[in-house]
Design an enzyme around this catalytic site. Structure first.
Site, PDB file in Angstrom:
ATOM      1  N   GLY A  87      -4.102   3.826   1.123  1.00 19.31           N
ATOM      2  CA  GLY A  87      -5.010   3.972   2.245  1.00 19.31           C
ATOM      3  C   GLY A  87      -6.301   4.703   1.909  1.00 19.31           C
ATOM      4  O   GLY A  87      -6.292   5.707   1.204  1.00 19.31           O
TER       5      GLY A  87
ATOM      6  N   SER B   1       0.824  -1.200   0.000  1.00 17.71           N
ATOM      7  CA  SER B   1       0.000   0.000   0.000  1.00 17.71           C
ATOM      8  C   SER B   1       0.861   1.254   0.000  1.00 17.71           C
ATOM      9  O   SER B   1       1.924   1.298   0.614  1.00 17.71           O
ATOM     10  CB  SER B   1      -0.894   0.010   1.243  1.00 17.71           C
ATOM     11  OG  SER B   1      -1.608   1.225   1.343  1.00 17.71           O
TER      12      SER B   1
ATOM     13  N   GLY C  72       0.932  12.302   3.177  1.00 12.20           N
ATOM     14  CA  GLY C  72      -0.207  12.799   3.945  1.00 12.20           C
ATOM     15  C   GLY C  72      -1.471  12.008   3.717  1.00 12.20           C
ATOM     16  O   GLY C  72      -2.581  12.522   3.920  1.00 12.20           O
ATOM     17  N   LEU C  73      -1.298  10.733   3.298  1.00  8.16           N
ATOM     18  CA  LEU C  73      -2.444   9.826   3.115  1.00  8.16           C
ATOM     19  C   LEU C  73      -3.479  10.371   2.132  1.00  8.16           C
ATOM     20  O   LEU C  73      -4.682  10.176   2.290  1.00  8.16           O
ATOM     21  CB  LEU C  73      -3.094   9.516   4.472  1.00  8.16           C
ATOM     22  CG  LEU C  73      -2.180   8.747   5.436  1.00  8.16           C
ATOM     23  CD1 LEU C  73      -2.747   8.747   6.852  1.00  8.16           C
ATOM     24  CD2 LEU C  73      -1.980   7.309   4.968  1.00  8.16           C
TER      25      LEU C  73
ATOM     26  N   LYS D 210      -1.527  -3.537  10.097  1.00 10.62           N
ATOM     27  CA  LYS D 210      -0.190  -3.093   9.694  1.00 10.62           C
ATOM     28  C   LYS D 210       0.450  -2.297  10.821  1.00 10.62           C
ATOM     29  O   LYS D 210      -0.013  -1.213  11.170  1.00 10.62           O
ATOM     30  CB  LYS D 210      -0.280  -2.244   8.424  1.00 10.62           C
ATOM     31  CG  LYS D 210       1.078  -1.867   7.845  1.00 10.62           C
ATOM     32  CD  LYS D 210       0.902  -1.155   6.510  1.00 10.62           C
ATOM     33  CE  LYS D 210       2.231  -0.891   5.838  1.00 10.62           C
ATOM     34  NZ  LYS D 210       2.047  -0.217   4.518  1.00 10.62           N
TER      35      LYS D 210
ATOM     36  N   GLY E 238      12.223  -2.724   2.424  1.00 16.06           N
ATOM     37  CA  GLY E 238      13.452  -2.772   1.642  1.00 16.06           C
ATOM     38  C   GLY E 238      13.597  -3.976   0.738  1.00 16.06           C
ATOM     39  O   GLY E 238      14.701  -4.279   0.274  1.00 16.06           O
TER      40      GLY E 238
ATOM     41  N   VAL F 115       7.149  -3.958   8.315  1.00 11.80           N
ATOM     42  CA  VAL F 115       6.980  -2.730   9.062  1.00 11.80           C
ATOM     43  C   VAL F 115       6.488  -1.599   8.154  1.00 11.80           C
ATOM     44  O   VAL F 115       6.751  -1.605   6.958  1.00 11.80           O
ATOM     45  CB  VAL F 115       8.298  -2.283   9.725  1.00 11.80           C
ATOM     46  CG1 VAL F 115       8.796  -3.329  10.703  1.00 11.80           C
ATOM     47  CG2 VAL F 115       9.400  -1.998   8.697  1.00 11.80           C
TER      48      VAL F 115
ATOM     49  N   CYS G 164      -1.638   6.120  12.812  1.00  8.71           N
ATOM     50  CA  CYS G 164      -2.309   7.425  12.784  1.00  8.71           C
ATOM     51  C   CYS G 164      -2.590   7.865  14.218  1.00  8.71           C
ATOM     52  O   CYS G 164      -2.836   7.038  15.094  1.00  8.71           O
ATOM     53  CB  CYS G 164      -3.638   7.341  12.028  1.00  8.71           C
ATOM     54  SG  CYS G 164      -3.487   6.893  10.296  1.00  8.71           S
TER      55      CYS G 164
ATOM     56  N   SER H 252       6.284  11.897   2.626  1.00  6.99           N
ATOM     57  CA  SER H 252       5.228  12.426   3.492  1.00  6.99           C
ATOM     58  C   SER H 252       4.075  12.851   2.597  1.00  6.99           C
ATOM     59  O   SER H 252       3.854  14.030   2.332  1.00  6.99           O
ATOM     60  CB  SER H 252       5.732  13.607   4.327  1.00  6.99           C
ATOM     61  OG  SER H 252       4.720  14.032   5.217  1.00  6.99           O
TER      62      SER H 252
END
Length: 306
Positions: A49, A24, A75-76, A168, A247, A194, A133, A73
């Site tokens: 998401g 995702s 920000g979803l 997750k 990774g 992760v 979140c 970043s």
């Protein structure tokens, strides 16, 4: 034995032709890659998401390449769950590969509402809850760092979800085992980890962050040893399946996560330079199994000798 047969596995009762999924956040809604990648060659894919309402995301710049990795970043940013089921899900529902919806929110009711909307539509194999979140009803405490809050959201979602629920987990905690066990005890069907590590990149000339929002999430090859350690710890702490990520760029990388205890893996950052990397990695994993004389990928899971 054929390469396809070696790679066949299952996750939470869902048959997968191979254990390599597109993660995702780096693969859009999946449909954007249909011209570059045969999506039906993937073990599965997890859409970006989804929230109750559309989110525009963070200010630019949103990405910065680091040594051995990437900080993001976003920000979803997403179109919201209702637009997703109208505009994206019908095309995804035609795929043979397993499609998981990543779900997030800022209070428990957000997660429940998104899943409730998705439950009314065909085409999904399950859900992945992004719990990284802040809970706005609890003063900004992160779901991912508090076992009680994590249990609350997983329990609530499980009451409305008829499909499997994957949780997750974030690596930005002092110990991963209590969170993994809290997810399991609350009814999670699997966990994935992760998510990204909180990171900062600075422009020495301007003395400002390289990312518009300031800090971001570090992913890519740089985090693989840390991710492997946490996947191993989580897998040894729970009995439910674990999906590993962090990774992964080659078939042997994927094999390492399986050996650490993961039943499947997700590939994220690698798709930025190679959109077809999840399918390629599955082929490479099959070749690794053949070279090592391993009849089934399931035989590799949890075989780390320590």
């Amino acid at each position: 034995m054929s390469g396809e047969a070696r790679l066949a596995t299952s996750l939470c009762g869902i048959a997968l032709q191979n254990p390599v999924l597109a993660a995702s956040g780096t693969f859009g809604y999946g449909v954007e890659f249909a011209a570059q990648v045969d999506l039906n060659r993937l073990g599965g894919l997890v859409v970006k998401g989804l929230s109750r309402e559309p989110i525009e995301g963070n200010p630019a710049p949103r990405l910065f390449e680091t040594e051995g990795g990437m900080i993001n970043s976003i920000g979803l940013q997403n179109i919201g769950v209702r637009a997703f089921v109208q505009e994206k899900l019908p095309e995804l529902a035609r795929l043979h590969t397993a499609v998981f919806a990543n779900v997030f929110g800022y209070q428990t009711a957000d997660y429940v509402e998104v899943v409730r909307v998705l439950e009314d539509h065909a085409g999904l194999a399950g859900y992945e809850l992004n719990v990284s979140c802040p809970n706005t009803t609890q003063g900004g405490i992160y779901f991912s760092s508090d076992p009680a809050l994590l249990s609350e959201v997983v329990t609530a979602v499980k009451q409305v979800a008829k499909r499997p629920v994957v949780v997750k987990l974030s690596p930005n905690v002092s110990a991963i085992e209590p969170l993994a066990r809290a997810a399991e005890a609350s009814g999670a069907d699997a966990i994935s980890l992760v998510n990204t590590f909180i990171a900062l990149a600075i422009d020495a000339r301007t003395r400002r962050p390289r990312i518009g929002a300031g800090m971001g999430g570090l992913s890519g090859p740089a985090i693989k040893p840390l991710a492997l350690r946490m996947v191993c710890q989580a897998a040894r702490g729970v009995k439910i399946p674990v999906i590993g990520m962090g990774g992964i760029a080659t078939g042997e990388d994927a094999a390492e996560f399986l050996i650490a205890g993961a039943s499947a893996v997700e590939v994220g950052t690698a798709t930025f330079w190679d959109p077809g990397s999840p399918a390629r990695i599955a082929v490479e994993l099959g070749a690794f199994l053949q070279r090592e004389g391993i009849a089934s990928v399931r035989e590799l899971v949890g075989t780390l000798k320590m």
